[in-house]
Design a protein around this motif. Sequence first.
Motif: not given
Length: 299
Positions: A15, A126, A133-134, A137-138
């Motif tokens: 991060r 990913e 953001d998740p 990436r998802g």
Amino acid sequence: MNTRPDTRTARQDPRTARQDPRAAGKDTRTVGQGPRAAGQDTRTAGHDTRTARQAAAAQIDARGTDEADWRAADLARSLPRLRIPAGPVLVVAAHPDDEVLGCGGTLAGLLAADVPAHTVCLTDGEASHGPGDPGTRGRLAARRRAELGAALDALGPLPRPVHAGLPDTALDRHEEHARQVIADALTRTGAVLCLAPWEDDLHSDHEAAGRAARRAGRDTGTTVWTYPVWMWHWARPADARVPWHRAGILPLSETELARKKAALACFTSQLEPRGEDRAPVLPPHEIAHHTRMFETVMR
């Protein structure tokens, strides 16, 4: 293949690490192990190794070695031709596309010869487009899984891959899990050969995958060969950093190469620009390294 490796050698929280997606891979390996056995000062040897690796990794953000230089080296003539052992083969990838870049033509040939072949993909890649953001990436992970499925179909088709779902750009922190996934797949498939990313490729995910495969191979008594991906970018012909004495080639037929090219074309997320003023992960000059009439492995 995923993102370009960078020059970092210390473990960092992803991060807070540099987020250029061309430089997400990081080198966290312990260095200096060889000189320890020889009785040398490991602190000096470790520093020299880190310096050499940093110098090589610093070249990653440049264009890299031109494919014309590799053609002039005539590796197809200078390296020994290898024969795949008789029996099932397991191919390990750190990211969706590594297995096709490194040995897609070989996979096509195995399938054409009715040799059982299987694949394991350790991450979903990913992080190839950098921070997000998740949800973003998802969606990219799902896209890359779908691209891999289409690519494997283009090669054979192959059975559905095992998706380990380990974190992209942090595989070194999950190396034991990766080893177990690979060992389980080797046992389940009865593979006599495992092909995995080269453990000195200057991308930490590739290196962790290679180390995990080597360990899994020792655990199960399976031969392991590793394939370079980024090496063709940062190294040069006769480069002393490359163990050429361990290298060999797997020749391809025109049909096998055509199938490999068709499979590579499925990875559109890596072939298209990632945004305004952001080049693809796999521009044409990188693809050129992986569309030769042979593939290279380290024994």
